[in-house]
Write an enzyme that holds these catalytic residues in place. Structure first.
Site, short mmCIF file in Angstrom:
data_model
loop_
_atom_site.label_atom_id
_atom_site.label_comp_id
_atom_site.label_asym_id
_atom_site.label_seq_id
_atom_site.Cartn_x
_atom_site.Cartn_y
_atom_site.Cartn_z
N ARG A 59 0.84 -1.21 0.00
CA ARG A 59 0.00 0.00 0.00
C ARG A 59 0.87 1.26 0.00
O ARG A 59 0.46 2.33 -0.40
CB ARG A 59 -0.99 0.01 1.18
CG ARG A 59 -1.87 1.26 1.21
CD ARG A 59 -3.18 1.12 1.99
NE ARG A 59 -3.08 0.31 3.17
CZ ARG A 59 -2.51 0.69 4.32
NH1 ARG A 59 -2.02 1.91 4.44
NH2 ARG A 59 -2.45 -0.12 5.34
N TYR A 112 -17.13 14.72 -15.02
CA TYR A 112 -17.53 13.31 -14.97
C TYR A 112 -18.59 13.13 -13.87
O TYR A 112 -18.49 13.69 -12.79
CB TYR A 112 -16.29 12.47 -14.68
CG TYR A 112 -16.52 11.00 -14.77
CD1 TYR A 112 -16.78 10.38 -15.98
CD2 TYR A 112 -16.49 10.21 -13.62
CE1 TYR A 112 -17.00 9.02 -16.06
CE2 TYR A 112 -16.71 8.84 -13.70
CZ TYR A 112 -16.96 8.25 -14.91
OH TYR A 112 -17.18 6.90 -14.98
N ASP A 184 -8.54 16.90 -15.46
CA ASP A 184 -8.81 15.50 -15.78
C ASP A 184 -8.48 15.34 -17.27
O ASP A 184 -9.19 15.86 -18.12
CB ASP A 184 -10.28 15.17 -15.49
CG ASP A 184 -10.64 13.71 -15.77
OD1 ASP A 184 -9.98 13.10 -16.63
OD2 ASP A 184 -11.59 13.20 -15.15
N LYS A 209 -9.19 4.08 -19.53
CA LYS A 209 -9.59 4.47 -20.89
C LYS A 209 -8.40 4.37 -21.86
O LYS A 209 -7.86 3.30 -22.02
CB LYS A 209 -10.18 5.88 -20.84
CG LYS A 209 -11.18 6.10 -19.67
CD LYS A 209 -12.46 5.31 -19.80
CE LYS A 209 -13.29 5.27 -18.52
NZ LYS A 209 -13.66 6.57 -17.98
C1 LIG Z 1 -14.07 7.11 -16.68
C2 LIG Z 1 -13.73 8.48 -16.26
C3 LIG Z 1 -13.44 8.78 -14.91
C4 LIG Z 1 -13.53 7.75 -13.81
O1 LIG Z 1 -12.58 6.75 -13.96
P1 LIG Z 1 -12.77 5.24 -13.41
O2 LIG Z 1 -11.50 4.59 -13.83
O3 LIG Z 1 -13.99 4.68 -14.06
O4 LIG Z 1 -12.92 5.34 -11.93
C5 LIG Z 1 -13.09 10.07 -14.61
N1 LIG Z 1 -13.03 11.04 -15.55
C6 LIG Z 1 -13.31 10.79 -16.83
C7 LIG Z 1 -13.24 11.89 -17.84
C8 LIG Z 1 -13.68 9.51 -17.24
O5 LIG Z 1 -13.97 9.26 -18.53
#
Ligand SMILES: *Cc1c(COP(=O)(O)O)cnc(C)c1O
Length: 402
Positions: A59, A112, A184, A209
């Site tokens: 961790r 998001y 983000d 992603k």
């Molecule tokens: C999918 C997504 C998230 C969240 O990510 P997870 O891996 O599903 O927790 C945050 N911001 C954006 C722009 C996303 O597409």
């Protein structure tokens, strides 16, 4: 700001790994262990005290995960990175780190859904307020600053309308008021946009992603411009909240990420072909793509993005019924949320990713009932166009009846 010594195509394959420290293994080994044994009690004491480098417990750090963190630091042009068990774990870590009760977070007009949910919870439980505003000019941003504002949290392009936040303007206002900027960067990936290089303090990614790209990992990464601050988050929020990435997921990510630049080039070239095709369809009433010349923030997008990315949204004539009929007529293209995978995916934001947003707010954000979002994958473009084409043929009679 740290300038990368080599190009991203190279560092995303090599950075942070020296095979001579790992029995000459070409591939980064998977250290699937929860803990590490010390040679003696003194070594354990020194590691805990921070007097000696070395592993303690997964961790607090794991060699496989560390390679990923070093690689992400390099390709996002930061000074340190932390890997998390999901994108939301990274988002929650940075928001917990930056705010205290009574603070205010200024957000881009779209964020998001779960980030919004987290901010709503923080407001209810801790009185940390938030506000969503359009951020195309410094004036718009400055108007929304309050004495208790501590950070500006943005996504650009905004999902699913592809509205662009002016990062230069955000950074200028943040500097003037001493605010932290968090971006983000999931939609672009580090290959298309590097917000830290233009002055943002932190970048977060859903590594689920484009970074991973193969639809088999849920993960997140936080990258910071100040290495000392990143260390502090590692020793506090990450250690004590504990949303860490597993070694196996880091290993899969290291494997998936090596091809990010080649994948992204193909996502972009396929997306451009799909965009051209969609614009020629009589049933398509509107397209949304950052580097489309008709995009309202085309010039800002051109300044801060290397390419327009792999996501396209479009409106189909009619409403929800016609949009759903179109989705149901596709065969190669899969109906799914998420994005950045090899497979082309389509989703209906009003009833899926943005279903929780009240309909008036949805309309104000430009998310209509006939809006569809495509994550253009890596298939041959002709096959994608053929699938889209036959689906348009199938829904044509329905639309002609309108
Ligand atoms: C999918 C997504 C998230 C969240 O990510 P997870 O891996 O599903 O927790 C945050 N911001 C954006 C722009 C996303 O597409």
């Amino acid at each position: 700001m740290k300038k990368p010594s080599v190009n991203i195509e190279t560092s995303i394959i090599h950075k942070g790994y020296d095979s001579s420290n790992h029995h000459d293994s070409l591939s980064t080994p998977l250290y699937q262990t929860s803990t590490f044994s010390f040679v003696d009690a003194e070594q354990g004491e020194n590691r805990f005290a921070g007097h000696a480098e070395g592993n303690i417990y997964s961790r607090l750090g794991n060699p496989t995960v560390r390679v990923l963190e070093e690689r992400m630091t390099e390709i996002e042009q930061g000074a340190g990175a932390l890997a998390f068990g999901s994108g939301m774990a990274a988002v929650s870590a940075i928001l917990i780190y930056l705010t205290r009760a009574g603070d205010h977070v200024l957000c881009s007009r779209g964020i998001y859904g779960c980030t919004f949910g987290l901010l709503e919870m923080m407001e209810e439980k801790y009185g940390i307020t938030h506000q969503l505003v359009s951020m195309t000019t410094e004036k718009e941003i400055e108007r929304a600053i309050r004495p208790e504002t501590v950070c500006i949290y943005v996504e650009t392009p905004i999902n699913p309308t592809m509205e662009i936040v002016n990062l230069e303007a955000v950074n200028a206002v943040a500097e003037k008021y001493g605010l932290k900027v968090v971006v983000d960067n999931t939609f672009c990936s580090p290959y298309l946009q590097n917000p830290l290089s233009s002055g943002a303090d932190f970048v977060v990614h859903s590594a689920t992603k484009y970074l991973n790209g193969h639809g088999d990992v849920v993960g997140g990464v936080l990258v910071g411009r100040d290495g000392e601050e990143v260390k502090k988050i590692r020793k506090t929020v990450q250690k004590d909240v504990g949303g860490i990435m597993s070694p196996f997921d880091a290993w899969l990510l290291l494997r998936g990420m090596k091809t990010l630049p080649v994948r992204m080039d193909r996502h972009v070239s396929n997306a451009k072909k799909v965009l051209t095709f969609l614009k020629q369809q009589p049933a398509v009433t509107k397209v949304f793509y950052p580097l489309d010349e008709g995009h309202p923030q085309y010039e800002i997008a051109q300044r801060q993005m290397r390419e327009g990315g792999g996501l396209i949204s479009f409106e189909i004539e009619g409403g929800k019924k016609e949009a759903q009929a179109f989705m149901n007529s596709l065969s190669l293209i899969k109906i799914a949320v998420s994005l950045g995978d090899a497979e082309t995916l389509i989703q209906h934001p009003a009833s899926m990713t943005h279903a929780v947003v009240p309909s008036e707010d949805r309309e104000a954000m430009g998310i209509s009932e006939s809006l569809l979002r495509l994550s253009v994958g890596l298939e041959h473009p002709d096959d994608l166009l053929a699938d889209l084409s036959q689906a348009f043929e199938k829904v044509k009679p329905k639309i002609q009846q309108l």
